[in-house]
Design an enzyme around this catalytic site. Structure first.
Site, short mmCIF file in Angstrom:
data_model
loop_
_atom_site.label_atom_id
_atom_site.label_comp_id
_atom_site.label_asym_id
_atom_site.label_seq_id
_atom_site.Cartn_x
_atom_site.Cartn_y
_atom_site.Cartn_z
CE1 TYR A 207 -3.86 2.35 0.86
CE2 TYR A 207 -2.14 3.52 2.06
CZ TYR A 207 -3.40 3.49 1.49
OH TYR A 207 -4.20 4.61 1.56
CD GLU B 280 -5.77 4.35 -1.48
OE1 GLU B 280 -6.01 4.65 -0.30
OE2 GLU B 280 -6.59 3.79 -2.23
#
Ligand code: GDP
Ligand code: MN
Length: 414
Positions: free
Chosen positions: A120, A208
Site C-alpha cells: 500500500y 493512493e
C-alpha cells in the site's frame, strides 16, 4: 474532485511511474478488441477488467476480474455493465457501472511466507501535524482497511518536508522497511518520490496506489518490477482553477446531482443524513446552525451555503435544491446579512414559495419553514416576509438562532 482509475493511471504514467497499459471502454462489444490490445495479441495472455466507479472495494465485490481470453473479457464486461456494484464504499443500492478499464494483467510475485507481493502506498494531508504524509504498508491489497484497524503498527508514516517534499534517501529507507530487496528498493523509492511530486503539483488531497506490486523475476528485472496496478486520486477543489487538465477529467455522472446543480448557481450544497434542510450564508454560520440543530435534538439533512452575495434567482433555486431531497421534513433559513442583503433573501423565499400553489389558494412549501434573518437590510426583509406571511401558512419567523432551532426541531417532531 475525484477521477477514475483509468485517468489516474494516465496521470501516474505521465510522471514516469510504471503502470500496465490499458484502455477504457463503455460497451461489452469492445471488450474483445481491448483484450487483444492489452495482451499485445498474445492469445491466453493475462488481462484485467475493472469497473470504473468513484468507490473502492471493487475486488471483493467481483468488479475486478482477471481474464485470459476474449470470451472471458466479454463475459466480465457484460456482467459489470449490467449489475450494480455494491461495496462498503457505495450507497446500499450500489452504483451503476458505465465505464470499464481493460488493462494488461500484472503477474504478481509470491511472497516468501505466503501471500502476494502487494503493498500500500499513499500520500495525503495529515491535519494534526499540518504536513503531507506518506503512508505505506507491506500488507497492501484489498484488506488494508482491516489491517489499519487491527494492526496499526503495520502502517508506516513519513511526514514530508513542506518545501523539499520527499527525499530519495527517506524514500529508500521506507522501501527497505517495507521489506523490499535489491533493485526493488530504488524502483519503489523512485515511485514514492514521483508520487510526492505529483501530489503537490496537482493539488491533491489524496494520491493512493493500492496495490503497488512486484512482478516475478525476469531477465529485464532480475529482482522483479515494481508496478502500480490501481490509482485513486482526490483533488483539492480550491486548487482546481490552476488545473484545467484535471477539471476536464470530471465525470459528472458520478457526482451528486444536487451538488452539481448548486455549483451551477454558485452555491455550495452538502448532503447529510437527517431531515432538516438548512439554507445559510457562510461556512461558519453553516457549522453553528448544524450544531444548534443537533443541540435541540434535530438532524440536518443538508446545508446549502448561498455565500457572500447571491442573487434572488440563486436563492429561489436554492429552495428547489433543498426540497428535491424527499427526506427534508422542515427547512431552517439562517442568514446573517453582510454583503448579502436580507431583503434579497426574503424576496427569494417569497419567489420560491410562490412556485408551490395549494388547493386552498395559499402558497408555500409542504414542509414547515422557519426563518431567522439578521444584519443588512433586515427591516426591509422582515417587512417583506410579514406582508407575505398570510399567504404562506407554513412559514414561521424566529427571533434568534436558538429560537429558530427550537422551532424547526419542534416542527419536524425531533
Ligand atoms: P479495488 O478492490 O477496488 O481496490 O481494486 P484493485 O484494483 O486494487 O484490485 C483488487 C485486487 O485484485 C488487487 O489487490 C489484486 O490482488 C487483484 N488484481 C488487480 N489487478 C490485478 C492484476 O493485474 N494482476 C493480478 N494478478 N491481480 C490483480
Ligand atoms: Mn485497490
Amino acid at each position: 474532485m475525484k477521477i477514475h482509475e483509468y485517468q489516474g493511471r494516465d496521470l501516474l504514467a505521465s510522471y514516469g511511474i510504471p503502470v500496465p497499459s490499458g484502455r477504457m471502454i463503455t460497451a461489452a462489444s469492445d471488450a474483445a478488441a481491448a483484450y487483444r490490445d492489452a495482451t499485445g495479441g498474445n492469445a491466453g495472455g493475462l488481462a484485467v477488467v475493472k469497473a470504473q466507479v468513484h468507490a473502492g472495494g471493487r475486488g471483493k465485490a467481483g468488479f475486478v476480474k482477471l481474464v485470459r481470453s476474449e470470451k472471458e473479457a466479454t463475459e466480465a464486461a457484460t456482467f459489470m455493465l449490467s449489475n450494480r456494484m455494491k461495496s462498503p464504499q457505495t450507497p446500499p443500492e450500489g452504483l451503476a457501472v458505465s465505464k470499464l478499464l481493460v488493462a494488461s494483467g500484472a503477474d504478481i510475485a509470491d511472497r516468501a511466507g505466503g501471500g502476494k507481493e502487494e503493498f500500500y502506498l499513499a500520500i495525503t494531508l495529515d491535519r494534526a501535524t499540518r504536513r503531507n504524509v506518506l503512508i505505506a504498508s507491506r500488507e497492501g491489497g484489498v484488506e488494508i482497511e482491516q489491517i489499519a484497524h487491527d494492526r496499526p503498527d503495520a502502517i508506516k508514516k513519513e511526514r514530508l518536508h513542506p518545501t523539499l517534499g520527499l527525499s530519495p534517501s527517506a524514500a529508500r529507507k521506507i522501501a527497505f522497511e517495507l521489506g523490499m530487496k535489491g533493485k526493488q528498493i530504488n524502483q519503489a523509492a523512485d515511485i514514492m518520490v514521483k508520487l510526492a511530486k505529483l501530489y503537490v503539483e496537482k493539488d491533491c488531497s489524496l494520491a493512493e496506489i493500492n496495490p503497488l506490486v512486484i512482478t516475478p523475476k525476469s531477465e529485464k528485472f532480475p529482482d522483479g518490477q515494481v508496478l502500480a496496478i490501481d490509482a485513486k486520486f482526490n483533488f483539492d477543489d480550491n486548487g482546481l482553477v490552476r488545473h484545467p487538465e484535471l477539471t476536464s477529467m470530471a465525470d459528472n455522472s458520478e457526482e451528486n446531482p444536487s451538488e452539481l446543480k448548486a455549483q451551477e448557481f454558485g452555491l455550495s450544497y452538502v448532503a447529510l443524513d437527517g431531515n432538516i434542510g438548512c439554507l445559510v450564508n457562510g461556512a461558519g454560520l453553516a457549522m453553528s446552525t448544524m450544531d444548534i440543530i443537533k443541540l435541540h435534538g434535530g438532524e440536518p439533512a443538508n446545508f446549502l451555503d448561498v455565500g457572500g452575495s447571491a442573487s434572488e434567482e440563486a436563492v429561489t433555486e436554492a429552495f428547489g435544491i433543498i426540497l428535491s431531497d424527499s427526506r427534508v421534513k422542515g427547512i431552517l433559513v439562517n442568514i446573517f446579512g453582510g454583503i448579502m442583503r436580507c431583503d434579497v433573501i426574503a424576496q427569494g423565499i417569497i419567489n420560491a414559495a410562490s412556485k408551490y400553489k395549494n388547493a386552498d389558494g395559499s402558497i408555500g412549501f409542504k414542509v414547515p419553514l422557519v426563518v431567522r434573518l439578521e444584519g443588512t437590510n433586515v427591516e426591509a426583509g422582515r417587512k417583506l416576509l410579514n406582508e407575505a406571511r398570510g399567504k404562506i401558512p407554513t412559514m414561521q419567523a424566529a427571533n434568534d438562532l436558538g429560537d429558530a432551532a427550537k422551532k424547526v426541531c419542534a416542527a419536524v417532531g425531533a
